[in-house]
Design a protein around this motif. Structure first.
Motif, PDB file in Angstrom:
ATOM      1  N   HIS A 141       6.842 -82.696 -57.681  1.00 22.41           N
ATOM      2  CA  HIS A 141       6.058 -83.629 -57.954  1.00 22.41           C
ATOM      3  C   HIS A 141       4.663 -83.406 -57.483  1.00 22.41           C
ATOM      4  O   HIS A 141       3.717 -83.460 -57.952  1.00 22.41           O
ATOM      5  CB  HIS A 141       6.691 -85.072 -57.196  1.00 22.41           C
ATOM      6  N   THR A 142       4.471 -82.880 -56.187  1.00 19.86           N
ATOM      7  CA  THR A 142       3.346 -82.580 -55.578  1.00 19.86           C
ATOM      8  C   THR A 142       2.851 -81.080 -55.751  1.00 19.86           C
ATOM      9  O   THR A 142       1.575 -80.675 -55.683  1.00 19.86           O
ATOM     10  CB  THR A 142       3.501 -82.616 -54.020  1.00 19.86           C
ATOM     11  N   ASP A 143       3.696 -80.392 -56.261  1.00 17.19           N
ATOM     12  CA  ASP A 143       3.481 -78.733 -56.587  1.00 17.19           C
ATOM     13  C   ASP A 143       3.317 -78.083 -55.407  1.00 17.19           C
ATOM     14  O   ASP A 143       2.810 -76.889 -55.395  1.00 17.19           O
ATOM     15  CB  ASP A 143       2.424 -78.464 -57.279  1.00 17.19           C
ATOM     16  N   LYS A 144       3.329 -78.628 -54.281  1.00 16.49           N
ATOM     17  CA  LYS A 144       3.470 -77.884 -52.942  1.00 16.49           C
ATOM     18  C   LYS A 144       4.777 -76.958 -52.709  1.00 16.49           C
ATOM     19  O   LYS A 144       5.891 -77.225 -53.206  1.00 16.49           O
ATOM     20  CB  LYS A 144       3.428 -78.737 -51.731  1.00 16.49           C
ATOM     21  N   SER A 145       4.699 -75.807 -52.031  1.00 18.38           N
ATOM     22  CA  SER A 145       5.577 -74.778 -51.764  1.00 18.38           C
ATOM     23  C   SER A 145       5.589 -74.251 -50.603  1.00 18.38           C
ATOM     24  O   SER A 145       4.684 -74.251 -49.788  1.00 18.38           O
ATOM     25  CB  SER A 145       5.585 -73.842 -52.929  1.00 18.38           C
ATOM     26  N   THR A 146       7.003 -73.970 -50.169  1.00 24.18           N
ATOM     27  CA  THR A 146       7.228 -73.187 -49.007  1.00 24.18           C
ATOM     28  C   THR A 146       8.029 -72.036 -49.195  1.00 24.18           C
ATOM     29  O   THR A 146       9.164 -72.319 -49.738  1.00 24.18           O
ATOM     30  CB  THR A 146       7.770 -74.222 -47.769  1.00 24.18           C
ATOM     31  N   LEU A 147       7.825 -70.975 -48.282  1.00 24.04           N
ATOM     32  CA  LEU A 147       8.780 -69.753 -48.578  1.00 24.04           C
ATOM     33  C   LEU A 147       9.689 -69.934 -47.618  1.00 24.04           C
ATOM     34  O   LEU A 147       9.487 -69.543 -46.344  1.00 24.04           O
ATOM     35  CB  LEU A 147       7.840 -68.386 -48.329  1.00 24.04           C
ATOM     36  N   LEU A 148      10.966 -70.224 -47.570  1.00 21.78           N
ATOM     37  CA  LEU A 148      11.903 -70.447 -46.555  1.00 21.78           C
ATOM     38  C   LEU A 148      12.571 -69.148 -46.516  1.00 21.78           C
ATOM     39  O   LEU A 148      13.233 -69.208 -45.178  1.00 21.78           O
ATOM     40  CB  LEU A 148      12.934 -71.541 -47.299  1.00 21.78           C
ATOM     41  N   TRP A 149      12.234 -68.310 -47.010  1.00 21.55           N
ATOM     42  CA  TRP A 149      12.907 -66.925 -46.783  1.00 21.55           C
ATOM     43  C   TRP A 149      11.796 -65.880 -47.538  1.00 21.55           C
ATOM     44  O   TRP A 149      11.412 -65.929 -48.511  1.00 21.55           O
ATOM     45  CB  TRP A 149      14.119 -66.656 -47.694  1.00 21.55           C
ATOM     46  N   SER A 150      11.642 -65.017 -46.652  1.00 22.05           N
ATOM     47  CA  SER A 150      10.477 -63.984 -46.996  1.00 22.05           C
ATOM     48  C   SER A 150      10.780 -62.555 -46.432  1.00 22.05           C
ATOM     49  O   SER A 150      11.094 -62.448 -45.451  1.00 22.05           O
ATOM     50  CB  SER A 150       8.910 -64.450 -46.150  1.00 22.05           C
ATOM     51  N   ALA A 151      10.708 -61.634 -47.380  1.00 21.39           N
ATOM     52  CA  ALA A 151      11.293 -60.456 -47.046  1.00 21.39           C
ATOM     53  C   ALA A 151      10.170 -59.813 -45.903  1.00 21.39           C
ATOM     54  O   ALA A 151      10.588 -58.959 -45.222  1.00 21.39           O
ATOM     55  CB  ALA A 151      11.158 -59.408 -48.139  1.00 21.39           C
ATOM     56  N   VAL A 152       8.878 -60.249 -46.147  1.00 24.72           N
ATOM     57  CA  VAL A 152       8.063 -59.577 -45.138  1.00 24.72           C
ATOM     58  C   VAL A 152       8.201 -60.045 -43.829  1.00 24.72           C
ATOM     59  O   VAL A 152       8.267 -59.393 -42.998  1.00 24.72           O
ATOM     60  CB  VAL A 152       6.524 -60.033 -45.487  1.00 24.72           C
ATOM     61  N   ASP A 153       8.560 -61.458 -43.907  1.00 18.67           N
ATOM     62  CA  ASP A 153       8.887 -62.027 -42.554  1.00 18.67           C
ATOM     63  C   ASP A 153      10.184 -61.425 -41.675  1.00 18.67           C
ATOM     64  O   ASP A 153      10.002 -61.148 -40.519  1.00 18.67           O
ATOM     65  CB  ASP A 153       9.273 -63.657 -42.323  1.00 18.67           C
ATOM     66  N   ILE A 154      11.174 -60.900 -42.525  1.00 15.91           N
ATOM     67  CA  ILE A 154      12.181 -60.544 -41.948  1.00 15.91           C
ATOM     68  C   ILE A 154      11.999 -58.912 -41.396  1.00 15.91           C
ATOM     69  O   ILE A 154      12.335 -58.462 -40.298  1.00 15.91           O
ATOM     70  CB  ILE A 154      13.402 -60.306 -43.059  1.00 15.91           C
ATOM     71  N   ALA A 155      11.111 -58.122 -42.391  1.00 18.71           N
ATOM     72  CA  ALA A 155      10.723 -56.865 -41.871  1.00 18.71           C
ATOM     73  C   ALA A 155       9.937 -56.899 -40.683  1.00 18.71           C
ATOM     74  O   ALA A 155       9.818 -56.079 -39.779  1.00 18.71           O
ATOM     75  CB  ALA A 155       9.945 -56.305 -42.997  1.00 18.71           C
ATOM     76  N   LEU A 156       8.917 -57.989 -40.605  1.00 19.38           N
ATOM     77  CA  LEU A 156       8.064 -58.002 -39.523  1.00 19.38           C
ATOM     78  C   LEU A 156       8.939 -58.099 -38.175  1.00 19.38           C
ATOM     79  O   LEU A 156       8.593 -57.682 -37.316  1.00 19.38           O
ATOM     80  CB  LEU A 156       7.110 -59.081 -39.495  1.00 19.38           C
TER      81      LEU A 156
END
Length: 603
Positions: A199-214
């Motif tokens: 509805h709002t088109d807002k999004s969140t990355l609940l999982w990110s390969a970059v965050d895991i690698a960092l």
């Protein structure tokens, strides 16, 4: 062929409700579609579902539904079971957490639709991104789907999307960028691990390969494991994930190249280790690197599984690409040229699934470069362990240790961000296109914004693992077996992203840790292979057999008409005469795939 279509809208808008109800009625009129969820503002339909393989998991109170295959993380080391039932407390946590509990507590192949406390609808795609997830918006109504042909059947013929030339040009110039925009106007992709409010088109990355690698570049967790413990954990994760997937099927077909990755997968599927009947399938063709039957036979014999051998389809007709299923972006067809054989063999043996070792190159780290030395410096600084790391990296990159150390110091002091580009078709693009490259930033995966904090080796591994592989066979479609890539399972990917590259390649060999973890399970000739098979001779033969068709497509097609190709280079490469130009055959095939895809859409 498991597929889904979801229709989501704001019920307070009468026009949207009218459009949504009309779309839902059209979907219900199609054969073999089942209603997975029907509630105000959200209707979800599926086809091809199968208990224990691709299921419909309703959330309590009709607040949503999870589609696909789920595994509990807590069951990773337990005996795999086929049938999974989502508990009431688990379903409540998924809704209350805004999908975070689904990502944290489960893994698999799924897409979830959840109605939020505010009354809107959100979609969540699992980390692997195995199930495709695309979206089209019409008059305030979101159509979310896995297979573009299904969405097009719901829309009027006049509503066919047009080519997104900016996105296509960015892909040609830079390679896969992984962003939300596709090569079709108005068709966007929900990213792997992304929670998107429809509805709002807002999004969140609940999982990110970059965050895991960092996390792995710090001083905690898997990054500090010794080689022996890392080897043990890697072997455990590969076996557990592969056997969990095998428990979903009675019969499995495994594409066994004879390389390390597919042989590792086969070793996890040994008789007694899984209940499924497993048949290995090897493809071969003439050429120095295209016939790996010797290695495949050794692996199959060691594990105790039967092996089928099939010659690659030498008579592949490129014009078949003009009639494959329509997709949101061009499909590189080289990897699908044996699709008809896959389908026929799978049907003959009653195998609903085709397992592969895809993803092993980046996962286990097979990059013949000096990068792990720079990664060591970035994490540990100049200490007593650097000499050994530099020697390993020198062997890996086939450089002197002094040259390796110099490159590592230079990269640590002043990272060369331009060297991290994956590249596209630069060599065959027109000079003006190369000089005025379309900006990649607009089309890049949002997770890449923080990826520059990763050292170069871990960066290249991470980016390579961010692009989901194809799930649907665009040639055979419903006749194809379901594609399963166990090495890209979430628990295994997370482990390898956290492990330092210099640990994954300890001893100066690609896949060093994986080789060590499975040394006792596979023939030494396979584990110690330094050569890597390929299809170069085969795709050259396909090019030669289709040369006139390819000339017509590239020299008279839309890319040439728009001045995007270096026509002189393309003509010379397709002339059949000796040339000094360096032009990869795979790039020619890639451009043909783009041209064939363009022909399916309105100009």
């Amino acid at each position: 062929m498991f597929r889904y279509v979801a229709i989501a809208w704001d019920e307070s808008r009468p026009q949207s409700s009218t459009v949504a109800n009309d779309l839902a009625m059209r979907c219900q009129s199609l054969e073999a579609w089942d209603a997975a969820l029907a509630r105000p503002g959200l209707q979800v339909f599926t086809t091809g579902s199968a208990s224990g393989v691709n299921s419909v998991h309703p959330l309590l109170g009709g607040m949503g539904v999870v589609l696909g295959k789920l595994f509990r993380r807590s069951d990773l080391d337990a005996t795999p079971v086929r049938h999974f039932h989502l508990g009431g407390a688990e379903a409540t946590r998924i809704v209350d957490s805004g999908g975070r509990a689904l990502v944290a507590d489960f893994w698999g192949r799924y897409v979830a639709f959840i109605q939020t406390a505010s009354g809107s609808t959100a979609v969540l795609r699992d980390r692997s991104g195995t199930l495709p997830c695309f979206r089209i918006v019409r008059e305030g109504v979101s159509i979310v789907f896995s297979w573009l042909e299904d969405a097009l059947r719901l829309l009027a013929p006049a509503a066919l999307p047009a080519v997104n030339w900016d996105a296509l040009l960015a892909q040609l110039a830079h390679g896969l960028l992984g962003g939300r925009e596709t090569a079709l106007e108005g068709v966007t992709e929900v990213l792997a691990g992304e929670w998107r409010d429809l509805h709002t088109d807002k999004s969140t990355l609940l999982w990110s390969a970059v965050d895991i690698a960092l996390c792995g570049t710090g001083h905690a967790g898997e990054a500090d494991l010794g080689a022996d413990e890392a080897t043990r954990q890697l072997g455990r994760a590969v076996r557990s994930c592969t056997r969990a997937w095998a428990a979903c099927y009675d019969t499995v077909l495994l594409r066994l190249s004879g390389g390390v990755d597919s042989s590792i997968v086969l070793s996890c599927l040994a008789p007694g280790a899984v209940a499924a009947d497993v048949m290995a399938l090897n493809y071969y063709s003439p050429g120095s690197d295209s016939d790996e039957r010797h290695y495949a036979r050794l692996s199959a014999a060691r594990v105790g599984r039967d092996l089928l051998e099939r010659e690659r389809e030498g008579g592949f007709k490129v014009d078949r690409v003009l009639s494959i299923a329509r997709m949101p972006a061009p499909v590189p067809y080289v990897g699908w040229m044996n699709a008809s054989t896959d389908a026929s063999v799978a049907a003959a043996y009653g195998a609903p699934a085709l397992f592969t070792g895809a993803g092993g190159d980046p996962l286990f780290y097979e990059f013949p470069r000096w990068w792990p030395a720079a990664d060591y410096l970035a994490r540990n600084g100049m200490n007593t362990g650097f000499a050994a790391a530099a020697m390993d990296a020198a062997r890996l990159g086939r450089l002197s240790v002094w040259r390796t150390a110099l490159l590592a110091f230079k990269e640590t002091l002043r990272p060369d961000l331009s060297a991290r580009s994956q590249g596209g078709f630069e060599g065959l693009l027109a000079p003006e296109v190369r000089q005025g490259k379309t900006s990649a930033q607009r089309f890049a995966h949002p997770g890449l914004a923080s990826a520059t904090d990763l050292p170069i080796g871990k960066y290249m591994q991470t980016v390579s693992l961010m692009h989901p592989l194809g799930y649907y066979d665009p040639f055979e479609q419903a006749a194809a077996p379901e594609l399963v890539n166990p090495l890209l399972s979430q628990p295994l990917v997370e482990l390898c992203l956290r492990l330092p590259t210099y640990l994954l390649t300890q001893g100066g060999r690609g896949r060093a840790l994986a080789r060590r973890a499975f040394a006792a399970d596979l023939p030494s000739q396979v584990i110690n292979r330094r050569s890597k098979g390929g299809m170069e001779e085969h795709i050259k033969a396909v090019l030669a057999a289709n040369i006139e068709t390819i000339k017509g497509m590239l020299l008279e097609g839309q890319l040439s008409a728009r001045g995007l190709l270096d026509r002189g280079k393309v003509e010379e490469l397709l002339s059949g005469r000796p040339t000094k130009l360096i032009g990869a055959v795979s790039e020619i095939h890639g451009l043909v795939a783009v041209e064939a895809w363009l022909a399916r859409w309105p100009r």
